[in-house]
Design a protein around this motif. Structure first.
Motif, PDB file in Angstrom:
ATOM      1  N   LEU A 124       0.858  -1.184   0.000  1.00 13.29           N
ATOM      2  CA  LEU A 124       0.000   0.000   0.000  1.00 13.29           C
ATOM      3  C   LEU A 124       0.889   1.227   0.000  1.00 13.29           C
ATOM      4  N   LEU A 152      -4.717   5.092   1.155  1.00 11.04           N
ATOM      5  CA  LEU A 152      -5.718   4.189   1.707  1.00 11.04           C
ATOM      6  C   LEU A 152      -7.114   4.658   1.310  1.00 11.04           C
ATOM      7  N   LYS A 198      -9.294  -0.427  11.009  1.00 11.67           N
ATOM      8  CA  LYS A 198      -9.224   0.470   9.852  1.00 11.67           C
ATOM      9  C   LYS A 198      -8.813   1.875  10.273  1.00 11.67           C
ATOM     10  N   ALA A 216      -5.673   3.771   8.826  1.00 15.05           N
ATOM     11  CA  ALA A 216      -5.821   5.100   8.233  1.00 15.05           C
ATOM     12  C   ALA A 216      -4.850   6.082   8.859  1.00 15.05           C
ATOM     13  N   SER A 270      -1.330   5.212   7.585  1.00 16.41           N
ATOM     14  CA  SER A 270      -1.146   5.597   6.188  1.00 16.41           C
ATOM     15  C   SER A 270      -0.933   7.093   6.036  1.00 16.41           C
ATOM     16  N   CYS A 313       2.253  -5.182   3.032  1.00 14.38           N
ATOM     17  CA  CYS A 313       1.123  -5.920   3.617  1.00 14.38           C
ATOM     18  C   CYS A 313       1.273  -7.427   3.411  1.00 14.38           C
ATOM     19  N   LEU A 354      -9.062  -1.832   0.683  1.00 11.36           N
ATOM     20  CA  LEU A 354      -8.454  -0.636   1.271  1.00 11.36           C
ATOM     21  C   LEU A 354      -7.494   0.069   0.322  1.00 11.36           C
TER      22      LEU A 354
END
Length: 237
Positions: A69, A74, A171, A175, A178, A191, A201
């Motif tokens: 990611l 995200l 989450k 968040a 990120s 990940c 995501l």
């Protein structure tokens, strides 16, 4: 590509070439060795991580393709953005690593087995003490209700595990991670392997070769953060 798993000595001085990683099971590279801080740092720098069940020997993996990611990218649902704006939960960084890894271990023990073993908890706690492993905590008043932990080397963050005791709290932790890593000019969040949840995501699959290019370029670069420990706030939603 080899069909033989490499046996590591107790004192690890290096890891085999990733050309030896198996296709089935995907990415299994070596067995044995140790979980000392220097060994783990060396492994992560080469795109390798440990994963094994309680009672099994240490197994080392480097799957391909790799799920990653980009920090700041995200995907946040409208409902999650709404929840974040309410500031119903407080988010901290590096306030209680031991509680986060224990909660992750408990969650996986109940649902997926015991891969976060006592040896793994001790190893990543030592990594935290050495300044390499970090946690993100989500609090409801004084109760820890979500979080995640992972390893930061240079401008790469290797996410390891997360947990939720309330809806969406993992989450929220992701968040926060990120967005903060984007501010600190990190280049990638590893990940490890594909899941529908990670795909939803915004995580993407890249080749092992491309992943290793990221590691070679950014693991040695100094990020623009002096201290991980903080109470975190959303700035622009």
């Amino acid at each position: 590509m080899s069909d033989t798993i490499i046996l590591l000595p107790d004192r690890v001085t290096g890891f085999p070439s990733l050309d030896h990683a198996l296709k089935q099971p995907d990415g299994l590279l070596a067995i044995g060795g140790n979980l000392e801080v220097d060994t783990l740092v060396m492994a992560y720098q080469k795109g390798i991580f440990p994963w094994f069940n309680e009672g099994d020997p240490i197994l080392w993996w480097s799957p391909s393709p790799r799920m990653v990611l980009k920090p700041g990218e995200l995907k946040l649902s409208r409902s999650l953005r709404k929840l974040l704006r309410k500031n119903f939960y407080q988010v901290t960084f590096d306030y209680d690593f031991s509680a986060v890894i224990a909660a992750c271990a408990s969650t996986h023990r109940d649902s997926e087995g015991t891969w976060i073993t006592h040896a793994m908890i001790d190893a990543y706690t030592a990594l935290n003490d050495a300044g390499h492993a970090h946690s993100i905590e989500v609090w409801q008043e004084d109760s820890l209700v979500g979080g995640l932990y992972g390893v930061a080397l240079g401008r790469i963050f290797f996410a390891e595990s997360m947990f939720s005791k309330k809806s969406n709290t993992s989450k929220i932790a992701m968040a926060a991670l990120s967005e903060q890593l984007s501010v600190w000019q990190f280049q990638l969040i590893d990940c490890q392997v594909y899941s529908d949840h990670l795909d939803s995501l915004g995580a993407k699959l890249i080749s092992r070769t491309r992943f290793l290019d990221y590691l070679e370029r950014y693991c040695s670069q100094t990020p623009s953060c002096a201290n991980w420990k903080q109470v975190w706030q959303w700035n622009d939603l």
